[in-house]
Design a protein around this motif. Structure first.
Motif, PDB file in Angstrom:
ATOM      1  N   SER A 174      66.828  85.644  42.584  1.00 40.43           N
ATOM      2  CA  SER A 174      67.481  84.441  42.064  1.00 40.43           C
ATOM      3  C   SER A 174      66.485  83.289  41.960  1.00 40.43           C
ATOM      4  CB  SER A 174      68.642  84.049  42.973  1.00 40.43           C
ATOM      5  OG  SER A 174      69.219  82.833  42.570  1.00 40.43           O
ATOM      6  N   LEU A 175      65.644  83.126  42.993  1.00 43.03           N
ATOM      7  CA  LEU A 175      64.636  82.068  42.974  1.00 43.03           C
ATOM      8  C   LEU A 175      63.666  82.260  41.815  1.00 43.03           C
ATOM      9  CD1 LEU A 175      63.165  79.642  44.231  1.00 43.03           C
ATOM     10  CD2 LEU A 175      61.974  81.247  45.741  1.00 43.03           C
ATOM     11  N   TYR A 176      63.212  83.490  41.629  1.00 43.37           N
ATOM     12  CA  TYR A 176      62.291  83.777  40.522  1.00 43.37           C
ATOM     13  C   TYR A 176      62.930  83.420  39.181  1.00 43.37           C
ATOM     14  CZ  TYR A 176      60.000  86.420  36.869  1.00 43.37           C
ATOM     15  OH  TYR A 176      59.418  86.786  35.682  1.00 43.37           O
ATOM     16  N   ARG A 177      64.195  83.805  38.996  1.00 42.75           N
ATOM     17  CA  ARG A 177      64.864  83.528  37.722  1.00 42.75           C
ATOM     18  C   ARG A 177      65.025  82.019  37.499  1.00 42.75           C
ATOM     19  NH1 ARG A 177      67.529  88.195  39.397  1.00 42.75           N
ATOM     20  NH2 ARG A 177      69.209  87.030  40.402  1.00 42.75           N
ATOM     21  N   GLN A 178      65.286  81.275  38.579  1.00 43.21           N
ATOM     22  CA  GLN A 178      65.411  79.819  38.449  1.00 43.21           C
ATOM     23  C   GLN A 178      64.071  79.185  38.056  1.00 43.21           C
ATOM     24  OE1 GLN A 178      68.066  77.732  41.512  1.00 43.21           O
ATOM     25  NE2 GLN A 178      67.821  79.748  42.448  1.00 43.21           N
ATOM     26  N   VAL A 179      63.008  79.643  38.724  1.00 42.96           N
ATOM     27  CA  VAL A 179      61.675  79.116  38.397  1.00 42.96           C
ATOM     28  C   VAL A 179      61.324  79.465  36.960  1.00 42.96           C
ATOM     29  CG1 VAL A 179      59.203  79.367  38.875  1.00 42.96           C
ATOM     30  CG2 VAL A 179      60.810  79.112  40.765  1.00 42.96           C
ATOM     31  N   ARG A 180      61.555  80.711  36.575  1.00 36.65           N
ATOM     32  CA  ARG A 180      61.272  81.152  35.207  1.00 36.65           C
ATOM     33  C   ARG A 180      62.087  80.346  34.197  1.00 36.65           C
ATOM     34  NH1 ARG A 180      57.366  83.316  32.453  1.00 36.65           N
ATOM     35  NH2 ARG A 180      57.097  85.027  33.930  1.00 36.65           N
ATOM     36  N   GLY A 181      63.345  80.058  34.533  1.00 37.63           N
ATOM     37  CA  GLY A 181      64.188  79.272  33.638  1.00 37.63           C
ATOM     38  C   GLY A 181      63.663  77.855  33.447  1.00 37.63           C
ATOM     39  N   MET A 182      63.207  77.233  34.543  1.00 42.10           N
ATOM     40  CA  MET A 182      62.663  75.880  34.456  1.00 42.10           C
ATOM     41  C   MET A 182      61.375  75.859  33.641  1.00 42.10           C
ATOM     42  SD  MET A 182      63.465  74.729  38.395  1.00 42.10           S
ATOM     43  CE  MET A 182      62.728  73.107  38.309  1.00 42.10           C
ATOM     44  N   VAL A 183      60.578  76.906  33.806  1.00 46.26           N
ATOM     45  CA  VAL A 183      59.327  76.998  33.036  1.00 46.26           C
ATOM     46  C   VAL A 183      59.634  77.238  31.566  1.00 46.26           C
ATOM     47  CG1 VAL A 183      57.258  78.402  32.669  1.00 46.26           C
ATOM     48  CG2 VAL A 183      57.907  77.733  34.989  1.00 46.26           C
ATOM     49  N   ASN A 184      60.580  78.141  31.291  1.00 45.11           N
ATOM     50  CA  ASN A 184      60.926  78.440  29.901  1.00 45.11           C
ATOM     51  C   ASN A 184      61.474  77.210  29.179  1.00 45.11           C
ATOM     52  OD1 ASN A 184      60.143  81.091  30.256  1.00 45.11           O
ATOM     53  ND2 ASN A 184      62.218  81.891  30.475  1.00 45.11           N
ATOM     54  N   ALA A 185      62.115  76.312  29.937  1.00 43.14           N
ATOM     55  CA  ALA A 185      62.672  75.092  29.341  1.00 43.14           C
ATOM     56  C   ALA A 185      61.575  74.157  28.836  1.00 43.14           C
ATOM     57  CB  ALA A 185      63.548  74.370  30.355  1.00 43.14           C
ATOM     58  N   CYS A 186      60.334  74.401  29.277  1.00 40.85           N
ATOM     59  CA  CYS A 186      59.213  73.547  28.860  1.00 40.85           C
ATOM     60  C   CYS A 186      58.553  74.055  27.574  1.00 40.85           C
ATOM     61  CB  CYS A 186      58.154  73.491  29.956  1.00 40.85           C
ATOM     62  SG  CYS A 186      58.747  72.825  31.520  1.00 40.85           S
TER      63      CYS A 186
END
Length: 202
Positions: A174-186
């Motif tokens: 879950s943490l990885y997906r959240q980090v990946r999501g925040m990065v993808n938003a950039c």
């Protein structure tokens, strides 16, 4: 003949029911690829790893590398992006610590004593003067920052997320997906992002 046909249908229906029953639980399957789960809890290597984590903190890291393909990472837009991501990552469940250009320590002499502050000051505005001063600070402590916080050619910087060592496989995912999501938003901001570390491999 009818008896065999009925028996065949019974077998098919039985297998279908069993398959459906076990298939229902497929979404609940959690894969845990962390090496330490394969060791017995009384194994010397496992005990040493646990003692190491308790004494020095977690050894599980998630790294986000930010690169400027068009020049220096020390520019107003990139520094602000790194600050925003750093502050966002700090709020995520399962994160012990986040270290980046915007919150790493910078020690300098002032008024006959030593003063510790952040490498990027809180009042950093992105002005030409602020950028010049930031470049000077990095140059002052090259041994501390090069290849740790910034790349040697100054085109990249990394954000190091220390993950709590007691986190489970499901929360790690879950943490990885959240980090990946925040990065993808950039995406589309002119910078390049890469995510690496144990949680990514797992």
């Amino acid at each position: 003949m009818n008896r065999w046909k009925r028996r065949s249908w019974a077998i098919i229906l039985g297998l279908t029911a069993v398959t459906a029953f076990f298939g229902f639980f497929i979404p609940k399957i959690v894969l845990d690829n962390e090496v330490k789960i394969y060791f017995p809890s009384d194994h010397p290597s496992y005990i040493r790893q646990m003692n190491l984590d308790e004494t020095y903190g977690s050894q599980i890291f998630l790294v986000v590398a930010v690169t400027n393909p068009n020049g220096s990472i020390v520019n107003a837009k990139a520094v602000e992006r790194i600050r925003t991501l750093t502050e966002g990552f700090e709020k995520l469940d399962g994160v012990d610590k986040v270290q980046s250009m915007t919150n790493v320590d910078y020690v300098t002499g002032r008024d006959g004593g030593l003063v510790s502050e952040t490498l990027v000051p809180k009042d950093f505005s992105g002005s030409a003067e602020d950028l010049r001063r930031l470049n000077e600070r990095i140059a002052d402590w090259e041994g501390m920052y090069n290849r740790i916080i910034v790349s040697e050619d100054r085109t990249g910087s990394e954000i190091v997320i220390t993950v709590n060592h007691n986190i489970g496989a499901e929360k790690m995912g879950s943490l990885y997906r959240q980090v990946r999501g925040m990065v993808n938003a950039c995406a589309g901001d002119g910078l390049e992002y890469r995510v690496a570390g144990d949680p990514v491999l797992a």
